[in-house]
Design a protein around this motif. Structure first.
Motif, PDB file in Angstrom:
ATOM      1  N   GLU A 275      -7.917  11.118  -7.778  1.00 40.78           N
ATOM      2  CA  GLU A 275      -8.577  11.873  -8.837  1.00 40.78           C
ATOM      3  C   GLU A 275      -7.639  12.108 -10.018  1.00 40.78           C
ATOM      4  O   GLU A 275      -6.514  12.554  -9.848  1.00 40.78           O
ATOM      5  N   MET A 276      -8.149  11.806 -11.209  1.00 42.55           N
ATOM      6  CA  MET A 276      -7.467  12.150 -12.453  1.00 42.55           C
ATOM      7  C   MET A 276      -8.280  13.249 -13.135  1.00 42.55           C
ATOM      8  O   MET A 276      -9.402  13.561 -12.718  1.00 42.55           O
TER       9      MET A 276
ATOM     10  N   TYR B 186       0.813  -1.216   0.000  1.00 42.10           N
ATOM     11  CA  TYR B 186       0.000   0.000   0.000  1.00 42.10           C
ATOM     12  C   TYR B 186       0.848   1.268   0.000  1.00 42.10           C
ATOM     13  O   TYR B 186       0.626   2.167  -0.808  1.00 42.10           O
ATOM     14  N   GLN B 187       1.814   1.372   0.902  1.00 43.04           N
ATOM     15  CA  GLN B 187       2.601   2.604   1.020  1.00 43.04           C
ATOM     16  C   GLN B 187       3.409   2.887  -0.246  1.00 43.04           C
ATOM     17  O   GLN B 187       3.489   4.019  -0.703  1.00 43.04           O
ATOM     18  N   SER B 188       4.000   1.862  -0.820  1.00 40.44           N
ATOM     19  CA  SER B 188       4.778   2.028  -2.043  1.00 40.44           C
ATOM     20  C   SER B 188       3.889   2.504  -3.194  1.00 40.44           C
ATOM     21  O   SER B 188       4.245   3.431  -3.928  1.00 40.44           O
ATOM     22  N   SER B 189       2.743   1.890  -3.355  1.00 43.43           N
ATOM     23  CA  SER B 189       1.832   2.274  -4.433  1.00 43.43           C
ATOM     24  C   SER B 189       1.206   3.637  -4.179  1.00 43.43           C
ATOM     25  O   SER B 189       1.038   4.428  -5.112  1.00 43.43           O
ATOM     26  N   LYS B 190       0.877   3.927  -2.927  1.00 40.62           N
ATOM     27  CA  LYS B 190       0.341   5.257  -2.604  1.00 40.62           C
ATOM     28  C   LYS B 190       1.363   6.328  -2.979  1.00 40.62           C
ATOM     29  O   LYS B 190       1.024   7.337  -3.602  1.00 40.62           O
ATOM     30  N   HIS B 191       2.629   6.125  -2.620  1.00 36.29           N
ATOM     31  CA  HIS B 191       3.687   7.072  -2.965  1.00 36.29           C
ATOM     32  C   HIS B 191       3.787   7.227  -4.481  1.00 36.29           C
ATOM     33  O   HIS B 191       3.868   8.343  -5.007  1.00 36.29           O
ATOM     34  N   PHE B 192       3.778   6.119  -5.204  1.00 36.80           N
ATOM     35  CA  PHE B 192       3.911   6.152  -6.663  1.00 36.80           C
ATOM     36  C   PHE B 192       2.787   6.957  -7.309  1.00 36.80           C
ATOM     37  O   PHE B 192       3.038   7.860  -8.118  1.00 36.80           O
TER      38      PHE B 192
ATOM     39  N   VAL C  90       4.734  10.446  -7.431  1.00 34.02           N
ATOM     40  CA  VAL C  90       5.379  10.319  -8.743  1.00 34.02           C
ATOM     41  C   VAL C  90       4.430  10.783  -9.848  1.00 34.02           C
ATOM     42  O   VAL C  90       4.793  11.607 -10.681  1.00 34.02           O
ATOM     43  N   LEU C  91       3.188  10.247  -9.852  1.00 34.07           N
ATOM     44  CA  LEU C  91       2.235  10.643 -10.892  1.00 34.07           C
ATOM     45  C   LEU C  91       1.449  11.901 -10.539  1.00 34.07           C
ATOM     46  O   LEU C  91       0.833  12.503 -11.412  1.00 34.07           O
ATOM     47  N   GLY C  92       1.455  12.289  -9.281  1.00 32.42           N
ATOM     48  CA  GLY C  92       0.811  13.543  -8.881  1.00 32.42           C
ATOM     49  C   GLY C  92      -0.697  13.507  -8.785  1.00 32.42           C
ATOM     50  O   GLY C  92      -1.347  14.552  -8.852  1.00 32.42           O
ATOM     51  N   LEU C  93      -1.287  12.332  -8.584  1.00 28.04           N
ATOM     52  CA  LEU C  93      -2.739  12.251  -8.469  1.00 28.04           C
ATOM     53  C   LEU C  93      -3.186  12.721  -7.083  1.00 28.04           C
ATOM     54  O   LEU C  93      -2.504  12.505  -6.085  1.00 28.04           O
ATOM     55  N   LYS C  94      -4.337  13.360  -7.040  1.00 25.65           N
ATOM     56  CA  LYS C  94      -4.884  13.932  -5.802  1.00 25.65           C
ATOM     57  C   LYS C  94      -5.689  12.876  -5.036  1.00 25.65           C
ATOM     58  O   LYS C  94      -6.493  12.145  -5.621  1.00 25.65           O
ATOM     59  N   VAL C  95      -5.474  12.827  -3.718  1.00 26.62           N
ATOM     60  CA  VAL C  95      -6.228  11.908  -2.860  1.00 26.62           C
ATOM     61  C   VAL C  95      -7.627  12.481  -2.619  1.00 26.62           C
ATOM     62  O   VAL C  95      -7.775  13.622  -2.182  1.00 26.62           O
ATOM     63  N   ILE C  96      -8.637  11.678  -2.932  1.00 30.65           N
ATOM     64  CA  ILE C  96     -10.036  12.041  -2.655  1.00 30.65           C
ATOM     65  C   ILE C  96     -10.424  11.510  -1.286  1.00 30.65           C
ATOM     66  O   ILE C  96     -11.007  12.209  -0.475  1.00 30.65           O
ATOM     67  N   ALA C  97     -10.103  10.236  -1.045  1.00 29.02           N
ATOM     68  CA  ALA C  97     -10.439   9.590   0.226  1.00 29.02           C
ATOM     69  C   ALA C  97      -9.479   8.429   0.460  1.00 29.02           C
ATOM     70  O   ALA C  97      -9.000   7.803  -0.481  1.00 29.02           O
ATOM     71  N   GLU C  98      -9.238   8.163   1.733  1.00 29.31           N
ATOM     72  CA  GLU C  98      -8.382   7.048   2.140  1.00 29.31           C
ATOM     73  C   GLU C  98      -9.099   6.319   3.264  1.00 29.31           C
ATOM     74  O   GLU C  98      -9.436   6.926   4.277  1.00 29.31           O
ATOM     75  N   THR C  99      -9.331   5.020   3.066  1.00 27.01           N
ATOM     76  CA  THR C  99     -10.131   4.263   4.018  1.00 27.01           C
ATOM     77  C   THR C  99      -9.451   2.945   4.352  1.00 27.01           C
ATOM     78  O   THR C  99      -9.042   2.211   3.443  1.00 27.01           O
ATOM     79  N   TYR C 100      -9.349   2.635   5.645  1.00 28.68           N
ATOM     80  CA  TYR C 100      -8.907   1.308   6.065  1.00 28.68           C
ATOM     81  C   TYR C 100     -10.139   0.523   6.487  1.00 28.68           C
ATOM     82  O   TYR C 100     -10.935   0.984   7.304  1.00 28.68           O
ATOM     83  N   ARG C 101     -10.308  -0.668   5.925  1.00 20.47           N
ATOM     84  CA  ARG C 101     -11.458  -1.512   6.256  1.00 20.47           C
ATOM     85  C   ARG C 101     -10.952  -2.703   7.058  1.00 20.47           C
ATOM     86  O   ARG C 101     -10.419  -3.676   6.500  1.00 20.47           O
TER      87      ARG C 101
END
Length: 129
Positions: free
Chosen positions: A49-50, A17-23, A27-38
């Motif tokens: 968001e793209m 998760y952390q590696s992909s979230k960082h990427f 790296v790609l600069g996408l904006k976080v809309i929501a982050e949820t742990y289930r």
């Protein structure tokens, strides 16, 4: 008449998760809309968001199987991002240590494109528009 379909989201299952979230965010600069742990699923879901309102849903699941083959396995072949300046994007990716294939020209459209991978080897494309 039925309204034309348009993309809403692309769902990706990541191994780390952390590696992909960082990427996808740094790296790609996408904006976080929501982050949820289930907790019931021991799973993260990151909504990104793209442009044009299209989203990427980034998931993690315990013990998710790896992609069997690439790039010509059945199913989703790759995710392509439209970019205005492919050279600038290739430089950005290289700055972050992401290996990018040589830029090619599409024989049908004459558009320039290239491929790179996310941390799990998911094939991603830059397509110059």
């Amino acid at each position: 008449m039925t309204q034309a379909l348009r993309p809403h989201h692309v769902a990706i299952i990541a191994s780390d998760y952390q590696s992909s979230k960082h990427f996808y965010t740094e790296v790609l600069g996408l904006k976080v809309i929501a982050e949820t742990y289930r907790a019931a699923r021991d799973s993260w879901k990151l909504d990104l968001e793209m442009a044009g309102g299209v989203q990427i849903e980034l998931f993690t699941f315990p013990n998710a199987p790896k992609r069997p083959t690439r790039p010509e396995a059945q199913g989703l072949r790759h995710l392509a991002f439209a970019v205005g300046d492919i050279d600038a994007w290739c430089a950005r990716l290289a700055h972050h240590g992401v290996e990018v294939e040589p830029i090619r020209v599409d024989a049908l459209t004459n558009a320039r494109f290239t491929f790179f991978q996310d941390p799990d080897g998911l094939p991603l494309e830059l397509y110059e528009t």
